[in-house]
Design a protein around this motif. Sequence first.
Motif, PDB file in Angstrom:
ATOM      1  N   ALA A 138       0.812  -1.220   0.000  1.00 33.02           N
ATOM      2  CA  ALA A 138       0.000   0.000   0.000  1.00 33.02           C
ATOM      3  C   ALA A 138       0.847   1.273   0.000  1.00 33.02           C
ATOM      4  CB  ALA A 138      -0.934   0.003   1.207  1.00 33.02           C
ATOM      5  N   ASP A 139       2.058   1.213   0.575  1.00 32.41           N
ATOM      6  CA  ASP A 139       2.915   2.397   0.601  1.00 32.41           C
ATOM      7  C   ASP A 139       3.196   2.908  -0.808  1.00 32.41           C
ATOM      8  OD1 ASP A 139       3.086   2.525   3.320  1.00 32.41           O
ATOM      9  OD2 ASP A 139       5.057   1.568   3.466  1.00 32.41           O
ATOM     10  N   TYR A 140       3.347   1.983  -1.729  1.00 33.87           N
ATOM     11  CA  TYR A 140       3.698   2.369  -3.102  1.00 33.87           C
ATOM     12  C   TYR A 140       2.503   2.974  -3.843  1.00 33.87           C
ATOM     13  CZ  TYR A 140       8.269   0.421  -2.468  1.00 33.87           C
ATOM     14  OH  TYR A 140       9.550   0.204  -2.014  1.00 33.87           O
ATOM     15  N   VAL A 141       1.321   2.672  -3.387  1.00 33.33           N
ATOM     16  CA  VAL A 141       0.127   3.316  -3.932  1.00 33.33           C
ATOM     17  C   VAL A 141      -0.041   4.697  -3.311  1.00 33.33           C
ATOM     18  CG1 VAL A 141      -2.379   3.172  -4.162  1.00 33.33           C
ATOM     19  CG2 VAL A 141      -0.992   1.095  -4.330  1.00 33.33           C
ATOM     20  N   THR A 142       0.135   4.769  -1.997  1.00 34.39           N
ATOM     21  CA  THR A 142      -0.010   6.033  -1.275  1.00 34.39           C
ATOM     22  C   THR A 142       0.938   7.093  -1.802  1.00 34.39           C
ATOM     23  OG1 THR A 142      -0.690   4.875   0.739  1.00 34.39           O
ATOM     24  CG2 THR A 142       0.134   7.124   0.995  1.00 34.39           C
ATOM     25  N   HIS A 143       2.175   6.711  -2.038  1.00 33.15           N
ATOM     26  CA  HIS A 143       3.184   7.693  -2.428  1.00 33.15           C
ATOM     27  C   HIS A 143       3.175   8.013  -3.924  1.00 33.15           C
ATOM     28  CE1 HIS A 143       5.190   8.316   1.400  1.00 33.15           C
ATOM     29  NE2 HIS A 143       5.003   7.036   1.651  1.00 33.15           N
ATOM     30  N   LEU A 144       2.319   7.340  -4.682  1.00 34.49           N
ATOM     31  CA  LEU A 144       2.148   7.745  -6.073  1.00 34.49           C
ATOM     32  C   LEU A 144       1.526   9.127  -6.158  1.00 34.49           C
ATOM     33  CD1 LEU A 144       0.872   4.670  -8.141  1.00 34.49           C
ATOM     34  CD2 LEU A 144       2.924   6.036  -8.552  1.00 34.49           C
ATOM     35  N   SER A 145       0.633   9.423  -5.235  1.00 32.83           N
ATOM     36  CA  SER A 145      -0.095  10.685  -5.297  1.00 32.83           C
ATOM     37  C   SER A 145       0.780  11.891  -4.978  1.00 32.83           C
ATOM     38  CB  SER A 145      -1.297  10.654  -4.345  1.00 32.83           C
ATOM     39  OG  SER A 145      -0.873  10.414  -3.013  1.00 32.83           O
ATOM     40  N   GLY A 147       4.122  11.888  -5.218  1.00 36.13           N
ATOM     41  CA  GLY A 147       5.219  11.918  -6.187  1.00 36.13           C
ATOM     42  C   GLY A 147       6.592  12.121  -5.596  1.00 36.13           C
ATOM     43  N   GLU A 148       6.722  11.971  -4.288  1.00 39.31           N
ATOM     44  CA  GLU A 148       8.002  12.221  -3.645  1.00 39.31           C
ATOM     45  C   GLU A 148       8.589  10.951  -3.052  1.00 39.31           C
ATOM     46  OE1 GLU A 148      10.044  14.961  -3.271  1.00 39.31           O
ATOM     47  OE2 GLU A 148       8.760  15.749  -4.862  1.00 39.31           O
ATOM     48  N   PRO A 149       9.920  10.852  -3.003  1.00 43.99           N
ATOM     49  CA  PRO A 149      10.550   9.721  -2.314  1.00 43.99           C
ATOM     50  C   PRO A 149      10.205   9.771  -0.828  1.00 43.99           C
ATOM     51  CG  PRO A 149      12.135  10.897  -3.683  1.00 43.99           C
ATOM     52  CD  PRO A 149      10.921  11.748  -3.599  1.00 43.99           C
ATOM     53  N   TRP A 150      10.309   8.631  -0.162  1.00 38.28           N
ATOM     54  CA  TRP A 150      10.074   8.592   1.272  1.00 38.28           C
ATOM     55  C   TRP A 150      11.103   7.674   1.919  1.00 38.28           C
ATOM     56  CZ3 TRP A 150       7.636   5.647  -2.247  1.00 38.28           C
ATOM     57  CH2 TRP A 150       7.435   4.279  -1.970  1.00 38.28           C
ATOM     58  N   GLU A 151      11.229   7.827   3.214  1.00 37.71           N
ATOM     59  CA  GLU A 151      12.233   7.053   3.943  1.00 37.71           C
ATOM     60  C   GLU A 151      11.583   6.312   5.098  1.00 37.71           C
ATOM     61  OE1 GLU A 151      16.741   7.648   5.810  1.00 37.71           O
ATOM     62  OE2 GLU A 151      15.527   9.396   5.245  1.00 37.71           O
ATOM     63  N   GLY A 155      15.329   2.275   4.436  1.00 33.93           N
ATOM     64  CA  GLY A 155      16.028   3.169   3.531  1.00 33.93           C
ATOM     65  C   GLY A 155      15.088   4.096   2.790  1.00 33.93           C
ATOM     66  N   VAL A 156      15.601   4.682   1.720  1.00 31.02           N
ATOM     67  CA  VAL A 156      14.838   5.621   0.895  1.00 31.02           C
ATOM     68  C   VAL A 156      14.195   4.868  -0.263  1.00 31.02           C
ATOM     69  CG1 VAL A 156      15.014   7.643  -0.626  1.00 31.02           C
ATOM     70  CG2 VAL A 156      16.294   7.572   1.528  1.00 31.02           C
ATOM     71  N   HIS A 157      12.963   5.222  -0.589  1.00 34.38           N
ATOM     72  CA  HIS A 157      12.213   4.540  -1.639  1.00 34.38           C
ATOM     73  C   HIS A 157      11.617   5.535  -2.621  1.00 34.38           C
ATOM     74  CE1 HIS A 157      12.441   0.929   0.830  1.00 34.38           C
ATOM     75  NE2 HIS A 157      12.095   1.695   1.852  1.00 34.38           N
ATOM     76  N   MET A 158      11.331   5.041  -3.814  1.00 38.73           N
ATOM     77  CA  MET A 158      10.627   5.838  -4.815  1.00 38.73           C
ATOM     78  C   MET A 158       9.633   4.922  -5.512  1.00 38.73           C
ATOM     79  SD  MET A 158      11.405   5.091  -8.230  1.00 38.73           S
ATOM     80  CE  MET A 158      12.211   3.573  -8.753  1.00 38.73           C
ATOM     81  N   THR A 159       8.649   5.519  -6.177  1.00 37.45           N
ATOM     82  CA  THR A 159       7.686   4.714  -6.913  1.00 37.45           C
ATOM     83  C   THR A 159       7.233   5.447  -8.167  1.00 37.45           C
ATOM     84  OG1 THR A 159       5.625   3.439  -6.737  1.00 37.45           O
ATOM     85  CG2 THR A 159       5.652   5.616  -5.687  1.00 37.45           C
ATOM     86  N   VAL A 160       6.806   4.677  -9.144  1.00 38.26           N
ATOM     87  CA  VAL A 160       6.190   5.172 -10.374  1.00 38.26           C
ATOM     88  C   VAL A 160       5.016   4.239 -10.667  1.00 38.26           C
ATOM     89  CG1 VAL A 160       8.316   6.149 -11.344  1.00 38.26           C
ATOM     90  CG2 VAL A 160       7.701   3.758 -11.837  1.00 38.26           C
ATOM     91  N   PRO A 161       4.085   4.649 -11.519  1.00 37.84           N
ATOM     92  CA  PRO A 161       2.977   3.755 -11.855  1.00 37.84           C
ATOM     93  C   PRO A 161       3.461   2.442 -12.457  1.00 37.84           C
ATOM     94  CG  PRO A 161       2.479   5.995 -12.538  1.00 37.84           C
ATOM     95  CD  PRO A 161       3.918   5.990 -12.115  1.00 37.84           C
TER      96      PRO A 161
END
Length: 332
Positions: A138-145, A147-151, A155-161
């Motif tokens: 779910a984190d990868y869905v939440t952070h799509l909106s 558009g920023e990396p999170w930690e 570690g640090v993560h990023m996501t794209v559709p």
Amino acid sequence: MASASSRRTRGLVVGGGIVVLAAAGVGVWSWTRSSDNGTVCSTLRGDSRIQGVLGASYRSDMPCGDLGRALREAATGDRPGAHSKQQARAARTTLEAVGDALGKSGEKDVDDSLRMPLAELMADYVPDTHEILKELDADYVTHLSDGEPWEDRSGVHMTVPNDVLLRVMRSVSASPSAYAVLRNAEGQYAAHTMARIPRTAKGFDLSTPVVGNALAFGALDGIASDVTARLSGQEAAKWNRAVVGALGSAAPEKIPDFKADPADYISATWAKGLNDTTRTDSAAFRSQGAEYLSIWAQGRADGFKPPSKLTEDCLNGQSRKSEEATRSLRAG
């Protein structure tokens, strides 16, 4: 999510694997379309987002290979698998820009000189690409909106559709050595995921990581299917042999002991089995998730037998995800 220590281990493994696979891929690139000024590369050079990623190192006349290497370096830094938020932002922006360039041009493949640098970039973010491909976190869905990396603690993560990642992975996979880098990275990460499962795990604690691996493998199966479907029979056979050869060459000569290194035991045992195949649509690939479960159970040597339902779920999940990925790539 992976622990911080497992991320460091994974980074070292993938970093070494990239070198081996890139070397193994030498000589298989000549039959693919080669261009240094193709539509995608030209579009990226003119994209303000790419200029922002590269900053002072950007030049409007950068050769395509230099552009690819500069984008990889901006996103990955000098420590495999460990990223700052700035690097993760660069990775996300690069993938989005490449995805948009592919969409605008109608191309399936990026320029030859971009393929390996982009594959290496994505391999360095395999904890993230793994989650994006399997679509269960779910984190990868939440952070799509946002558009920023999170930690977090890992570690640090990023996501794209999901469809963007599939499109970019597909675009580099015209090179069999680049596809092998992606498949090897996922295989290594999935093996570490298996190695972290407690021996006492049951129910969702056992099935979630195991089926998740199968789903990620299935997405990569779909990418391979889309690549080979667009090649002649002879070219498809050559692509398949090159992928299998590259993955096999990355395996250690001797399979390590399970107790000493369970992750390498799992991935190496699977890779050794590729001696009996020359195709990426063979059972060895299409059942990789279930095979990892079986190899893990054998390595434990404590009498554990995988539930037949779990093996079936792996096979069905990998097949379903392959079909979904293929449909997505055809629609895109």
